[in-house]
Write a protein that holds these residues in place. Structure first.
Motif, PDB file in Angstrom:
ATOM      1  N   ILE A  92       0.861  -1.178   0.000  1.00 43.89           N
ATOM      2  CA  ILE A  92       0.000   0.000   0.000  1.00 43.89           C
ATOM      3  C   ILE A  92       0.902   1.234   0.000  1.00 43.89           C
ATOM      4  N   THR A  93       0.604   2.191  -0.856  1.00 41.79           N
ATOM      5  CA  THR A  93       1.496   3.338  -1.062  1.00 41.79           C
ATOM      6  C   THR A  93       0.760   4.662  -0.922  1.00 41.79           C
ATOM      7  N   VAL A  94       1.531   5.740  -0.882  1.00 44.67           N
ATOM      8  CA  VAL A  94       0.960   7.088  -0.842  1.00 44.67           C
ATOM      9  C   VAL A  94       0.658   7.503  -2.284  1.00 44.67           C
ATOM     10  N   GLY A  95      -0.568   7.257  -2.733  1.00 46.76           N
ATOM     11  CA  GLY A  95      -0.938   7.549  -4.109  1.00 46.76           C
ATOM     12  C   GLY A  95      -0.389   6.511  -5.068  1.00 46.76           C
ATOM     13  N   ALA A  96      -0.686   6.702  -6.372  1.00 43.40           N
ATOM     14  CA  ALA A  96      -0.259   5.749  -7.396  1.00 43.40           C
ATOM     15  C   ALA A  96       0.931   6.240  -8.210  1.00 43.40           C
ATOM     16  N   ASN A  97       1.368   7.481  -7.982  1.00 41.39           N
ATOM     17  CA  ASN A  97       2.589   7.957  -8.642  1.00 41.39           C
ATOM     18  C   ASN A  97       3.824   7.335  -8.017  1.00 41.39           C
ATOM     19  N   MET A  98       3.831   7.300  -6.704  1.00 41.08           N
ATOM     20  CA  MET A  98       4.996   6.832  -5.965  1.00 41.08           C
ATOM     21  C   MET A  98       5.432   5.407  -6.338  1.00 41.08           C
ATOM     22  N   PRO A  99       4.499   4.441  -6.452  1.00 42.18           N
ATOM     23  CA  PRO A  99       4.944   3.078  -6.760  1.00 42.18           C
ATOM     24  C   PRO A  99       5.555   2.907  -8.145  1.00 42.18           C
ATOM     25  N   PHE A 235     -12.656   5.876  -6.516  1.00 43.08           N
ATOM     26  CA  PHE A 235     -13.573   6.317  -5.465  1.00 43.08           C
ATOM     27  C   PHE A 235     -13.562   7.837  -5.283  1.00 43.08           C
ATOM     28  N   ALA A 236     -12.993   8.581  -6.254  1.00 40.24           N
ATOM     29  CA  ALA A 236     -12.925  10.054  -6.155  1.00 40.24           C
ATOM     30  C   ALA A 236     -12.244  10.462  -4.851  1.00 40.24           C
ATOM     31  N   MET A 237     -11.033   9.949  -4.655  1.00 40.13           N
ATOM     32  CA  MET A 237     -10.298  10.164  -3.404  1.00 40.13           C
ATOM     33  C   MET A 237      -8.921  10.786  -3.666  1.00 40.13           C
ATOM     34  N   THR A 238      -8.844  11.750  -4.566  1.00 42.07           N
ATOM     35  CA  THR A 238      -7.529  12.276  -4.956  1.00 42.07           C
ATOM     36  C   THR A 238      -6.745  12.832  -3.776  1.00 42.07           C
ATOM     37  N   GLY A 239      -7.410  13.549  -2.882  1.00 43.17           N
ATOM     38  CA  GLY A 239      -6.706  14.160  -1.763  1.00 43.17           C
ATOM     39  C   GLY A 239      -6.357  13.203  -0.641  1.00 43.17           C
ATOM     40  N   TRP A 240      -6.876  11.998  -0.695  1.00 43.88           N
ATOM     41  CA  TRP A 240      -6.610  11.016   0.358  1.00 43.88           C
ATOM     42  C   TRP A 240      -5.250  10.348   0.155  1.00 43.88           C
ATOM     43  N   ARG A 241      -4.745  10.361  -1.070  1.00 42.51           N
ATOM     44  CA  ARG A 241      -3.428   9.832  -1.428  1.00 42.51           C
ATOM     45  C   ARG A 241      -3.218   8.397  -0.958  1.00 42.51           C
ATOM     46  N   ILE A 242      -3.924   7.482  -1.607  1.00 48.14           N
ATOM     47  CA  ILE A 242      -3.766   6.067  -1.270  1.00 48.14           C
ATOM     48  C   ILE A 242      -3.736   5.247  -2.555  1.00 48.14           C
ATOM     49  N   GLY A 243      -2.687   4.449  -2.713  1.00 48.02           N
ATOM     50  CA  GLY A 243      -2.523   3.618  -3.895  1.00 48.02           C
ATOM     51  C   GLY A 243      -1.942   2.270  -3.503  1.00 48.02           C
ATOM     52  N   PHE A 244      -1.594   1.487  -4.514  1.00 47.04           N
ATOM     53  CA  PHE A 244      -0.987   0.189  -4.222  1.00 47.04           C
ATOM     54  C   PHE A 244      -0.239  -0.326  -5.436  1.00 47.04           C
TER      55      PHE A 244
END
Length: 389
Positions: A92-99, A235-244
């Motif tokens: 689990i990462t901080v957004g989807a850019n980071m991974p 889920f329209a969660m851009t500011g939540w910054r959660i990716g994988f």
């Protein structure tokens, strides 16, 4: 080359430049930023509050909360035909850019090359550079739906090529790869022993009966694929910054080490909220409602763009359209600047997505239908007043 030198060599994003410029002006309709205009579903917000109340306010595992990894594994089996071990094959990462950067860093050696089909999201080439590699851009053509063909890829592969980045559904074109397209890419990757970074953040935003297919689900491809995804668009969660990211265990092990010494872990109560949301039917009802509305907007903008005298490939997914502005006689930067200052509509110049695309612009239709229609009226008036149509 030191990291500081690599950072000096990377220019700022043109998307952000136009977004920031538009933000400083009045009465602007911005079609520049790729962000859902929908609010995060209320029940997901409630789950976040529940997570806070339950004490999910402390450090979590570097790899991410197990409850979220398990929930994503269930989703992958159900929707993507990918069967993974949630213990070892997901982070689990901080957004989807980071991974994307993290994944490249696990195997790329200094000077090795990564093939990147264009037009392409602006983060990929910088990620390759920061990871120590060399981005090799592979142009695609509108008449072939902006899909990379093996004959094109073969012209750019070399002994130094180590990986290939793909994005489906695609930003900025809205292209969606079919199973046949992915099988051809898979054959190429196997033939040249390449790793694949597959960015699938728009997987649920597809139209006209298309279904997203993950390349890691193809026979034998999981072991050479890093699948990158997240919840900003779903889920329209851009500011939540959660990716994988999903990958073989040896890749995840190295990514966890990088996580350990950078962000430590994603926000724990947000992980809790997403884990609960993934198993809640209301979440998927919201996804389908958003998808239907995006398709309604896609139909409007594609119809209007063609009526006003421009042309565009009809997007099959995501929430972008990539009109060809060749008939205007202007290059993309000049066109976008004039449109912003004179018509007060912000778009992104095509050159931001590759030097071959200076006669295109990107329009995001992640804005309200009425605002989108007004923006298209302004574009039409601008073109008419300039004698371009």
């Amino acid at each position: 080359m030191a990291l500081s030198e690599k950072l000096d060599s990377i220019p700022p994003s043109l998307i952000r430049r136009f977004f920031d410029l538009a933000s400083s002006m009045k009465d602007i309709i911005s079609l520049s930023i790729g962000e859902p205009d929908f609010d995060t579903p209320q029940h997901i917000k409630e789950y976040a509050k529940e997570g806070l109340d339950k004490g999910y306010t402390h450090y979590g595992p570097n790899i991410g909360l197990y409850m979220l990894r398990e929930a994503i594994a269930e989703k992958l089996r159900r929707d993507n035909n990918i069967d993974i071990d949630p213990e070892k094959e997901i982070i689990i990462t901080v957004g989807a850019n980071m991974p994307i950067l993290m994944g490249l860093a696990t195997f790329l050696r200094e000077g090795e090359e990564v093939l990147i089909p264009e037009p392409v999201f602006v983060s990929y080439a910088p990620a390759v550079i920061l990871a120590g590699g060399k981005p090799v851009m592979v142009p695609t053509r509108e008449e072939e739906e902006f899909k990379p063909r093996n004959e094109d890829l073969k012209n750019y592969v070399s002994e130094k090529t180590r990986a290939l980045i793909i994005n489906t559904p695609n930003n900025p074109t809205g292209t969606v790869y079919t199973r046949k397209d992915l099988e051809e890419i898979a054959d190429f990757a196997v033939e040249h022993d390449l790793m694949i970074i597959s960015d699938e953040v728009y997987e649920y935003i597809v139209y006209d009966g298309f279904k997203h297919i993950s390349i890691a689900s193809l026979n034998g491809l999981f072991e050479r694929t890093i699948t990158v995804n997240g919840f900003s668009k779903t889920f329209a969660m851009t500011g939540w910054r959660i990716g994988f990211a999903v990958a073989p265990s040896w890749v995840i092990e190295k990514m966890v080490k990088l996580h350990m010494y950078t962000v430590t872990c994603p926000v724990t109560f947000i992980q809790y909220a997403v884990a609960k949301a993934l198993r809640d039917k209301r979440s998927w009802d919201a996804v389908e409602n958003m998808r239907r509305e995006y398709q309604r907007r896609r139909d409007l903008v594609w119809k209007r763009i063609n009526e006003i005298g421009l042309s565009a490939f009809k997007p099959k997914g995501a929430f972008y359209i990539f009109p060809n502005i060749r008939n205007t006689g202007l290059k993309s930067m000049m066109f976008s600047e004039k449109l912003l200052r004179e018509a007060k509509v912000a778009v992104v110049p095509g050159i931001a997505f590759g030097k071959e695309y200076d006669q295109y612009i990107r329009i995001s239709y992640a804005v309200k239908y009425e605002k989108l229609n007004e923006a298209l009226d302004r574009i039409e008036d601008f073109l008419r007043n300039k004698g371009m149509i």
